[in-house]
Structure formats: structure tokens, C-alpha cells
Design a protein around this motif. Structure first.
Motif, PDB file in Angstrom:
ATOM      1  N   ALA A  97       0.915  -1.145  -0.151  1.00 22.69           N
ATOM      2  CA  ALA A  97       0.149   0.008   0.058  1.00 22.69           C
ATOM      3  C   ALA A  97       0.938   1.165   0.048  1.00 22.69           C
ATOM      4  O   ALA A  97       1.821   1.369   0.814  1.00 22.69           O
ATOM      5  N   GLY A  98       0.539   2.156  -0.972  1.00 26.23           N
ATOM      6  CA  GLY A  98       1.403   3.263  -1.119  1.00 26.23           C
ATOM      7  C   GLY A  98       2.598   3.101  -1.958  1.00 26.23           C
ATOM      8  O   GLY A  98       3.322   4.023  -2.304  1.00 26.23           O
ATOM      9  N   GLY A  99       2.749   2.032  -2.428  1.00 24.21           N
ATOM     10  CA  GLY A  99       3.941   1.584  -3.441  1.00 24.21           C
ATOM     11  C   GLY A  99       3.650   2.345  -4.966  1.00 24.21           C
ATOM     12  O   GLY A  99       2.542   2.546  -5.179  1.00 24.21           O
ATOM     13  N   CYS A 100       4.463   2.247  -5.494  1.00 25.50           N
ATOM     14  CA  CYS A 100       4.583   2.789  -6.941  1.00 25.50           C
ATOM     15  C   CYS A 100       4.927   1.697  -8.179  1.00 25.50           C
ATOM     16  O   CYS A 100       6.018   0.969  -7.990  1.00 25.50           O
ATOM     17  N   MET A 114       1.071   3.989 -12.022  1.00 21.20           N
ATOM     18  CA  MET A 114      -0.145   3.769 -10.807  1.00 21.20           C
ATOM     19  C   MET A 114       0.376   3.515  -9.571  1.00 21.20           C
ATOM     20  O   MET A 114       1.490   3.083  -9.191  1.00 21.20           O
ATOM     21  N   SER A 115      -0.522   3.931  -8.552  1.00 23.67           N
ATOM     22  CA  SER A 115      -0.230   3.794  -7.233  1.00 23.67           C
ATOM     23  C   SER A 115      -0.976   2.611  -6.474  1.00 23.67           C
ATOM     24  O   SER A 115      -2.200   2.363  -6.716  1.00 23.67           O
ATOM     25  N   VAL A 116      -0.359   1.736  -5.661  1.00 27.11           N
ATOM     26  CA  VAL A 116      -0.784   0.552  -5.293  1.00 27.11           C
ATOM     27  C   VAL A 116      -1.751   0.839  -3.991  1.00 27.11           C
ATOM     28  O   VAL A 116      -1.142   1.650  -3.177  1.00 27.11           O
ATOM     29  N   ILE A 117      -2.920   0.618  -3.573  1.00 20.78           N
ATOM     30  CA  ILE A 117      -3.418   0.945  -2.715  1.00 20.78           C
ATOM     31  C   ILE A 117      -3.998  -0.139  -1.748  1.00 20.78           C
ATOM     32  O   ILE A 117      -4.658  -0.123  -0.649  1.00 20.78           O
ATOM     33  N   ASN A 118      -4.193  -1.427  -2.280  1.00 16.66           N
ATOM     34  CA  ASN A 118      -4.563  -2.540  -1.606  1.00 16.66           C
ATOM     35  C   ASN A 118      -3.945  -3.872  -2.199  1.00 16.66           C
ATOM     36  O   ASN A 118      -3.981  -4.073  -3.273  1.00 16.66           O
ATOM     37  N   ARG A 126      -4.954  -3.984  -6.031  1.00 16.92           N
ATOM     38  CA  ARG A 126      -5.481  -2.796  -6.329  1.00 16.92           C
ATOM     39  C   ARG A 126      -4.982  -1.549  -6.284  1.00 16.92           C
ATOM     40  O   ARG A 126      -3.981  -1.287  -5.624  1.00 16.92           O
ATOM     41  N   MET A 127      -4.937  -1.005  -7.581  1.00 16.09           N
ATOM     42  CA  MET A 127      -4.288   0.327  -7.850  1.00 16.09           C
ATOM     43  C   MET A 127      -5.071   1.410  -8.450  1.00 16.09           C
ATOM     44  O   MET A 127      -6.207   1.155  -8.762  1.00 16.09           O
TER      45      MET A 127
END
Length: 207
Positions: A97-100, A114-118, A126-127
Motif C-alpha cells: 500500500a502506497g507503493g509505486c 499507478m499507485s498501489v492501494i490494496n 488494487r491500484m
């Protein structure tokens, strides 16, 4: 009487040919359905004035953990022709989470795809973000990738929901984006099943 019998025989032959043609058509449709069952399915499932939804479905002959391990390494399977640098090896992915999901460019440049959110390893990724040319528009999107075990295989279901302003309207953008995503999922499948993401697609499938 001979003319009448000949006419009747002609009608019977025509009716028989029609029945045979219908049976052949039905068999071809059924065969196509069987063949498609094991291949990737991609489509624009909905398009409105302010957004659209893309879905990609594929079954990969590998366990979810193996599929996930490759999924989070797009440098191995993403098409170089759909990168900013011209080489997928320049892509990096931080699966937390918060990864790129990023890409390095020449002269110190970089791209945030995209940014990773889950993240649920082996099950869900999920991104958020706008891929490729969508970055220069007012669009944003959410991509959900769900992995489901099916025997010794894994069903991959990708849904990419996008919305926002695009000058001139969406026009052919949804269909184009669908084709690009379908290609990437196909490449992921080929990498895992054959060892090479560059395996050509069968004739007739989406480019």
C-alpha cells in the motif's frame, strides 16, 4: 406427374440443405465457445458520458501464488511498445500500500503509472491511476485484479474503471485501451505457461 415429383424432390433437397446449414452453423458456434473458454476474454463492459469500464478475464495454468509473483513484476511481461522508455525492463513495482508502479527514463526522468492501494498476496491487487496516454487528460482510474484458485489453475479477473474529462470525448479510447490491456494479460499468461511472454497470439484474437 413427373414434373410434380421432380418439383417436390427439389423442395425436399432445399429444405435438407437448409437444415444441414443450420446444424453446421450451430456446431461452429458451439466449437467457438469451447475454444474461447480456455482463452482470454476482454471487453468494454460499460461506457457512459463520464467514464467506462474494462474487464479482462483469463485462466492461467498455475497456482495463485505463482501467478501473483509474476503479476507484480511487469518488467517480465509488459509489452515494450506500451512503455514510455521503450523497454519494459525499466519498470519497477513496489507491491505494498502506497507503493509505486513506476518506470525510469533516460537522463534521470521517471513515470508513475499507478499507485498501489490494496494488496493481498496471491489474491488481490488494487491500484489507482491513469495508464499511458490517459495521463495527459483529466482522467483517473481504479484497477482491481482478483486471483481465484480453480483446481490447479488460477482465474484472473481484471477490472479497470476510468472516468474524467477528455477533450473531444472518449471516441475510440475505450476499445483501444481494452486491446492494450488484453494484450498484457495474454503476455502474462504466456510467460507463466510457456516461459516466454512473446509467444504470438492465435489468429483471430484481439491484437
Amino acid at each position: 406427374m413427373a414434373v410434380g415429383r421432380a418439383f417436390s424432390s427439389s423442395i425436399v433437397r432445399q429444405q435438407k440443405r437448409k437444415v444441414e446449414m443450420k446444424m453446421t452453423k450451430s456446431m461452429l458456434v458451439a466449437l467457438a465457445a469451447v475454444l474461447m473458454a480456455g482463452s482470454a476474454r476482454a471487453e468494454v463492459v460499460e461506457q457512459t458520458a463520464n467514464g467506462f469500464s474494462l474487464q479482462e478475464h483469463v485462466t492461467i495454468a498455475a497456482a495463485p501464488d505463482k501467478v501473483y509473483a509474476e503479476l507484480i513484476q511487469p518488467a517480465h511481461w509488459w509489452s515494450a511498445s506500451h512503455t514510455f522508455s521503450g523497454d519494459a525492463k525499466n519498470m519497477t513495482f513496489d507491491a505494498r500500500a502506497g507503493g509505486c508502479w513506476c518506470e525510469t527514463l533516460k537522463d534521470g526522468g521517471s513515470v508513475l503509472h499507478m499507485s498501489v492501494i490494496n494488496v493481498v498476496p496471491g489474491k488481490l491487487l488494487r491500484m489507482r491511476g491513469a495508464l499511458g496516454p490517459f495521463q495527459s487528460t483529466g482522467m483517473d482510474g481504479a484497477m482491481n485484479i482478483v486471483l481465484t484458485a480453480k483446481g490447479k489453475s488460477t482465474e484472473v479477473a481484471l477490472v479497470y474503471n476510468l472516468g474524467g474529462y477528455v477533450w473531444g470525448g472518449y471516441q475510440a479510447l475505450p476499445a483501444s485501451a481494452d486491446g492494450v490491456l488484453g494484450l498484457q494479460i495474454y503476455r502474462l499468461k504466456q510467460l507463466i505457461e510457456t516461459g516466454s511472454a512473446d509467444t504470438p497470439r492465435p489468429a483471430g484474437e484481439k491484437p
